[in-house]
Design a protein around this motif. Structure first.
Motif, short mmCIF file in Angstrom:
data_model
loop_
_atom_site.label_atom_id
_atom_site.label_comp_id
_atom_site.label_asym_id
_atom_site.label_seq_id
_atom_site.Cartn_x
_atom_site.Cartn_y
_atom_site.Cartn_z
N ARG A 4 11.94 -1.42 -16.60
CA ARG A 4 11.90 -2.58 -16.28
C ARG A 4 11.18 -3.40 -17.23
O ARG A 4 10.34 -3.11 -18.08
CB ARG A 4 11.01 -2.50 -14.61
CG ARG A 4 11.84 -1.56 -13.95
CD ARG A 4 10.67 -1.56 -12.76
NE ARG A 4 9.46 -0.84 -13.24
CZ ARG A 4 8.52 -0.80 -12.52
NH1 ARG A 4 8.14 -1.52 -11.64
NH2 ARG A 4 7.29 -0.37 -13.21
N ALA A 75 2.43 -2.41 -5.28
CA ALA A 75 2.21 -0.86 -5.14
C ALA A 75 1.22 -0.40 -6.35
O ALA A 75 0.52 -0.81 -6.72
CB ALA A 75 3.58 -0.05 -4.89
N ARG A 79 -1.81 -1.89 -8.33
CA ARG A 79 -3.03 -1.26 -8.65
C ARG A 79 -3.46 -0.91 -10.10
O ARG A 79 -4.54 -0.84 -10.46
CB ARG A 79 -2.97 0.32 -7.83
CG ARG A 79 -2.63 0.14 -6.44
CD ARG A 79 -3.27 1.13 -5.55
NE ARG A 79 -2.67 2.56 -6.07
CZ ARG A 79 -1.59 2.97 -5.55
NH1 ARG A 79 -0.72 2.21 -4.66
NH2 ARG A 79 -1.11 3.93 -6.15
N GLN B 208 8.08 -11.13 -1.99
CA GLN B 208 6.88 -11.72 -2.10
C GLN B 208 6.91 -12.53 -0.73
O GLN B 208 6.01 -12.84 -0.01
CB GLN B 208 6.84 -12.74 -3.15
CG GLN B 208 6.64 -12.31 -4.56
CD GLN B 208 5.51 -10.91 -4.43
OE1 GLN B 208 4.56 -11.16 -4.14
NE2 GLN B 208 6.11 -9.87 -5.07
N MET B 234 1.97 -1.34 2.77
CA MET B 234 3.37 -1.30 2.27
C MET B 234 3.42 -1.84 0.67
O MET B 234 4.08 -1.37 -0.21
CB MET B 234 4.39 -2.21 3.00
CG MET B 234 5.71 -1.75 2.80
SD MET B 234 6.28 -0.56 3.92
CE MET B 234 7.85 -0.77 4.15
N PHE B 235 2.76 -2.93 0.49
CA PHE B 235 2.62 -3.45 -1.02
C PHE B 235 1.76 -3.10 -1.74
O PHE B 235 1.71 -3.49 -3.00
CB PHE B 235 2.86 -5.26 -0.66
CG PHE B 235 4.22 -5.56 -0.29
CD1 PHE B 235 4.89 -6.01 -1.29
CD2 PHE B 235 4.29 -5.61 0.98
CE1 PHE B 235 6.09 -6.46 -0.85
CE2 PHE B 235 5.75 -6.03 1.46
CZ PHE B 235 6.77 -6.36 0.52
N THR B 236 0.64 -2.26 -1.11
CA THR B 236 -0.30 -1.64 -2.17
C THR B 236 -0.16 -0.33 -2.38
O THR B 236 -0.53 0.35 -3.47
CB THR B 236 -1.73 -2.27 -1.88
OG1 THR B 236 -1.89 -1.42 -0.51
CG2 THR B 236 -1.95 -3.87 -1.81
N ASN B 237 0.27 0.39 -1.41
CA ASN B 237 0.17 1.80 -1.25
C ASN B 237 1.31 2.32 -0.35
O ASN B 237 0.81 3.08 0.78
CB ASN B 237 -1.22 2.27 -0.86
CG ASN B 237 -1.24 3.81 -1.33
OD1 ASN B 237 -0.41 4.40 -2.01
ND2 ASN B 237 -2.11 4.32 -0.47
N PRO B 238 2.65 2.28 -0.43
CA PRO B 238 3.52 2.76 0.53
C PRO B 238 3.52 4.19 0.52
O PRO B 238 3.35 4.78 -0.41
CB PRO B 238 4.96 2.13 -0.06
CG PRO B 238 4.58 2.00 -1.56
CD PRO B 238 3.23 1.48 -1.72
N GLU B 244 8.26 2.60 -2.63
CA GLU B 244 7.46 2.11 -3.87
C GLU B 244 8.60 1.93 -5.00
O GLU B 244 8.58 0.71 -5.57
CB GLU B 244 6.71 3.40 -4.51
CG GLU B 244 6.32 3.33 -5.69
CD GLU B 244 4.51 2.92 -5.73
OE1 GLU B 244 4.06 3.24 -4.87
OE2 GLU B 244 4.28 2.77 -7.11
N ASP B 245 9.65 2.79 -5.34
CA ASP B 245 10.98 2.18 -6.24
C ASP B 245 11.48 1.05 -5.66
O ASP B 245 11.55 0.08 -6.75
CB ASP B 245 11.70 3.52 -6.26
CG ASP B 245 11.15 4.62 -7.03
OD1 ASP B 245 10.20 4.66 -7.66
OD2 ASP B 245 11.73 5.75 -6.73
N ILE B 247 10.16 -1.55 -3.98
CA ILE B 247 9.50 -2.82 -4.05
C ILE B 247 8.75 -3.18 -5.54
O ILE B 247 8.46 -4.12 -5.80
CB ILE B 247 8.28 -3.07 -2.93
CG1 ILE B 247 7.37 -1.65 -3.44
CG2 ILE B 247 8.79 -2.78 -1.57
CD1 ILE B 247 5.97 -1.80 -2.48
N THR B 248 8.96 -2.16 -6.16
CA THR B 248 8.41 -2.41 -7.71
C THR B 248 9.72 -2.64 -8.60
O THR B 248 9.54 -2.69 -9.78
CB THR B 248 7.46 -1.18 -8.24
OG1 THR B 248 8.29 -0.08 -8.11
CG2 THR B 248 6.32 -1.09 -7.59
N ARG B 250 12.33 -0.75 -9.08
CA ARG B 250 12.85 0.32 -9.70
C ARG B 250 14.51 0.77 -9.59
O ARG B 250 15.12 1.37 -10.36
CB ARG B 250 12.22 1.55 -9.94
CG ARG B 250 10.82 1.69 -10.60
CD ARG B 250 10.15 3.14 -10.62
NE ARG B 250 9.15 2.77 -11.54
CZ ARG B 250 8.00 2.47 -11.17
NH1 ARG B 250 7.73 2.03 -9.89
NH2 ARG B 250 6.98 2.44 -12.03
#
Lengths: 220, 252
Positions: A4, A75, A79, B208, B234-238, B244-245, B247-248, B250
């Motif tokens: 990415r 996520a 962090r 967002q 969900m958005f800091t530590n799913p 995770e894949d 929302i980031t 991937r």
């Protein structure tokens, strides 16, 4: 999995942080050497090089903000950026302490030698080792090691108390060394603070890895 | 706050194709629940389950239980018109009627005979337009065509139209995806305001947006509910790696 856009940016950010970490580590090491070897030229170099570290801090700050604004990480990515942004000023402050040690060294080097009487180099060794392990644990995202390093801070605190007792006793017994001893006491305090800062870095490591804030909690 | 909607072991089929697999979850009252997931993951299908909009699709079939206020809406005796009044819907593309602004909002009130007279009708229209944060922009041209409004205003008109019949739940399917950032922000602010009175379920592709306005987020993939959690979690530590894949970025 394809790369990415954010991956490349995060890689650069990590490299920049590790470079800052390595430079800071070296600053602490050289500052202590300038003291132990009574090398004032080396002390002046450490003070001078602190500017480089300050510039590195600004660069990382800028890049962190840019990633937050343009890549909108979530996520683990989020962090990661937060951890880098919070570890960076901690490293910069550790480097400030190194510069302060170097400044003390310039004064102490003009005074009668008191140094061999105290275990300052041992304190510095523990602090250096803690910093190195903290940065390694950041890279390998190892929460276990991070928590071990946090516990290690107690060894520095203990050494500090010992050094404090010795130096105050020295000042009472031999007032002619007071000036040098007082500055050595500052050095001990700087090292003790460095230990605290490394602890903070490890707490951010744990946040990065486990998304848990362990700061201000007595048990880790 | 209690649960407004409770879904148990829901399966959904378009003919032979299964679109939703064994979904169970609860939607709390007066909160914003966001549904996210890649295209075709079933989130819009799931949204349409709550007011039986899928009934209009031939060969569509539902199994399982969907309770709103404790009543299963898929029981044969359910009054579907009343259900859709209670569970309003706003779509991706604003779809005002080819009528005046006033008539767009008045329509639902009239056909449901909710008003006691001309004055009451006007009051209800005004209230709905105010709740949809549109009144100040249109109060001087209520009798002009709804098509004269901007895209963002048309979308808020559709929200006003939904609010006019006093729903309890509002379903929104990508309500801001065709709008510019300013109009989007207005819709988002409106959603946050509306949750004081209504339960809101919103489907969005904009991560967002989900992060900004929802209390809880549910992530769907290939017809399955992967994870539902408070949005900040969900958005800091799913919990799930798939989330995770997604929302980031991937995949998806």
């Amino acid at each position: 999995m394809e790369t990415r856009i954010i991956d490349r940016k995060l890689d650069v950010l990590r490299d920049k942080l590790l470079l800052l970490g390595g430079t800071t580590e070296k600053a602490v090491y050289l500052a202590m050497r300038s003291l132990v070897e009574r090398d004032s030229d080396l002390a002046r170099k450490v003070i001078e090089d602190d500017k480089i570290i300050n510039a590195m801090e600004l660069e990382i700050d800028q890049m962190s903000v840019e990633i937050l604004a343009l890549q909108q990480p979530a996520a683990h990515d989020l962090r990661f950026v937060i951890s880098v942004a919070k570890i960076t000023p901690i490293l910069e402050r550790i480097a400030d302490h190194a510069a302060n040690i170097a400044e003390a060294s310039l004064i102490i080097n003009n005074e009668p030698e008191v140094m061999p009487n105290v275990e300052l180099p041992r304190m510095a060794e523990i602090a250096g080792e803690m910093l190195q392990r903290a940065l390694d644990a950041f890279t390998s995202e190892d929460a276990k090691v991070s928590k071990e390093v946090i516990k290690r801070d107690k060894a520095i605190d203990k050494a500090y108390n010992k050094v404090f007792d010795k130096l105050t006793k020295l000042m009472i017994d031999n007032p002619s060394v007071t000036n040098g001893a007082a500055h050595l006491l500052f050095v001990a305090k700087h090292l003790e603070r460095i230990g605290d800062y490394v602890k903070d870095i490890c707490e951010m490591n744990v946040y990065l890895i486990e998304a848990a804030f362990i700061k201000h909690k007595s048990k880790v | 706050m209690g649960d407004k909607i409770s879904i148990k072991n829901l399966n959904f089929y378009y003919g032979k194709n299964q679109a939703l697999y064994d979904i169970s979850m609860k939607i709390p009252e007066r909160e914003v629940m966001a549904f996210v997931g890649p295209s075709g993951c079933g989130k819009s299908t799931f949204l349409r389950v709550f007011n039986r909009m899928n009934d209009t699709i031939p060969y569509a079939r539902v199994e399982g239980e969907v309770k709103i206020d404790g009543k299963n809406i898929y029981k044969t005796k359910t009054d579907v018109v009343a259900l859709r009044r209670k569970v309003g819907m706003v779509f991706q593309k604003s779809n005002p009627f080819p009528k005046s602004i006033f008539e767009n909002v008045a329509y639902g009130i009239r056909i449901n005979k909710m008003h006691s007279g001309k004055k009451d009708l006007a009051d209800r229209v005004e209230k709905a337009l105010r709740d949809a944060a549109l009144w100040d922009e249109v109060s001087d041209r209520l009798n002009t065509s709804a098509f004269g409004l901007s895209g963002g205003q048309q979308q808020r008109l559709c929200i006003a139209r939904a609010l006019a019949v006093q729903p309890e739940v509002i379903l929104m399917d990508e309500p801001a995806s065709a709008l510019d950032p300013i109009a989007t922000q207005k819709i988002e602010e409106l959603v946050v305001e509306l949750k004081k009175k209504y339960t809101i379920v919103i489907v969005t592709h904009n991560m967002q947006q989900a992060a900004r306005i929802s209390d809880k987020t549910a992530f769907f993939m290939l017809g399955k509910l992967i994870e539902v959690n408070p949005t900040e979690k969900m958005f800091t530590n799913p919990d799930d790696e798939l989330t995770e894949d997604y929302i980031t970025g991937r995949f998806g």
